[in-house]
Design an enzyme around this catalytic site. Structure first.
Site, mmCIF file in Angstrom:
data_model
loop_
_atom_site.group_PDB
_atom_site.id
_atom_site.type_symbol
_atom_site.label_atom_id
_atom_site.label_comp_id
_atom_site.label_asym_id
_atom_site.label_seq_id
_atom_site.Cartn_x
_atom_site.Cartn_y
_atom_site.Cartn_z
ATOM 1 N N SER A 163 0.863 -1.182 0.000
ATOM 2 C CA SER A 163 0.000 0.000 0.000
ATOM 3 C C SER A 163 0.892 1.222 0.000
ATOM 4 O O SER A 163 2.078 1.137 0.351
ATOM 5 C CB SER A 163 -0.867 -0.016 1.266
ATOM 6 O OG SER A 163 -1.391 1.260 1.560
ATOM 7 N N TYR A 197 -2.319 -0.282 10.885
ATOM 8 C CA TYR A 197 -2.321 -0.567 9.456
ATOM 9 C C TYR A 197 -0.999 -0.144 8.822
ATOM 10 O O TYR A 197 -0.397 -0.901 8.040
ATOM 11 C CB TYR A 197 -3.475 0.160 8.774
ATOM 12 C CG TYR A 197 -3.549 -0.085 7.280
ATOM 13 C CD1 TYR A 197 -4.052 -1.274 6.774
ATOM 14 C CD2 TYR A 197 -3.103 0.875 6.378
ATOM 15 C CE1 TYR A 197 -4.113 -1.502 5.405
ATOM 16 C CE2 TYR A 197 -3.161 0.668 5.009
ATOM 17 C CZ TYR A 197 -3.661 -0.526 4.529
ATOM 18 O OH TYR A 197 -3.713 -0.748 3.175
#
Length: 271
Positions: A143, A156
């Protein structure tokens, strides 16, 4: 002839979003595909959509035994494994350290790191022997949060930063037999769900955020479809076109690195 003709790939989280786009693209490129998918409904939808073209294994990427079952089912059907794509993941909807309780933080860490990080190592281990035989490759989905802040909360972000380290370490450990790389997409038109431990299991990214606003934050000024991201994976999986690449992170961030993300969330500390 496609770039992946007669190659065999196992893709985790292939039932929706980017994973589903990867299944479709790999098939278009000539690959045989297996999918490890936790959701029974998504597994059933895959079987209905692709029939015998895809082997679907229901299981949890954070459990080693389920990864082993997936590899065994793949090899039983197609005779080999050339590429393991660790793609399954969850988000945290910007759950921040200021507003999470200690108990929430504890539980969210175990859940998010288990799916987003531990699963990479477990999947690679399960696939290891077959990938050594085929001299194949591993690709991890990361990501923009693997590189920048403000793409999620601390858990995250930690999970995706850790993925970079796993990719580099495995590229070192598994050379010269196995190439290990990663793709770090920007935000895209995918409704990735949040963590059950935070009560977010039914809340998708696009349920909580304005797609147009996400697009305006990109220097390239568009919100990618998951299909837009699949080319990088095809390149990394291709034997003909990717013989020299290992330990490489393709930063498919729509130009975010040109100017970084949005402003810091200092207001949290003033509450």
């Amino acid at each position: 002839m496609g770039w992946l003709k007669d190659e065999v790939a196992l893709i985790t989280g292939g039932g929706s979003g980017l994973g589903l786009a990867l299944v479709e693209r790999f098939i278009e490129e000539g690959a045989h595909v297996a999918v490890l998918q936790r959701s029974a409904a998504k597994a059933a939808a895959l079987k209905e959509k692709f029939g015998d073209k895809v082997v679907v294994i229901e299981g949890d990427v954070a459990k080693y035994a389920d990864n082993v079952r997936a590899v065994e089912a793949t090899v039983a059907r197609f005779g080999k494994l050339d590429c393991f794509v660790g793609n399954a993941g969850i988000w945290d909807h910007y759950a921040d350290i200021v507003n999470m309780s200690g108990e929430q933080l504890d539980q969210a860490f175990d859940e998010i790191m288990g799916i987003n990080t531990k699963a990479f190592i477990l999947g690679a281990k399960a696939a290891l022997d077959e990938l050594i035989k085929s001299e194949g490759s591993i690709i991890f989905t990361l990501s923009n949060s693997a590189l920048y802040s403000a793409g999620g909360g601390p858990v995250y972000t930690a999970s995706k930063h850790a993925g970079v380290g796993i990719m580099k370490e495995l590229a070192y450990e598994l050379a010269p037999k196995i190439r290990v790389n990663a793709v770090a997409p920007s935000g895209m038109n995918v409704n990735i769900k949040g963590a059950a431990s935070l009560g977010q299991e039914n809340l998708g990214l696009l349920d909580a955020r304005d797609p147009e606003k996400i697009a305006r934050g990109m220097p390239l000024d568009f919100l990618p479809e998951p299909e837009d991201m699949t080319g990088a994976y095809v390149l990394l999986a291709s034997r003909q076109n990717n013989r020299p690449l290992s330990g490489v992170l393709i930063n498919a961030d729509c130009g975010l690195g040109i100017r970084g993300l949005r402003q810091p969330r200092a207001e949290l500390l003033n509450n």
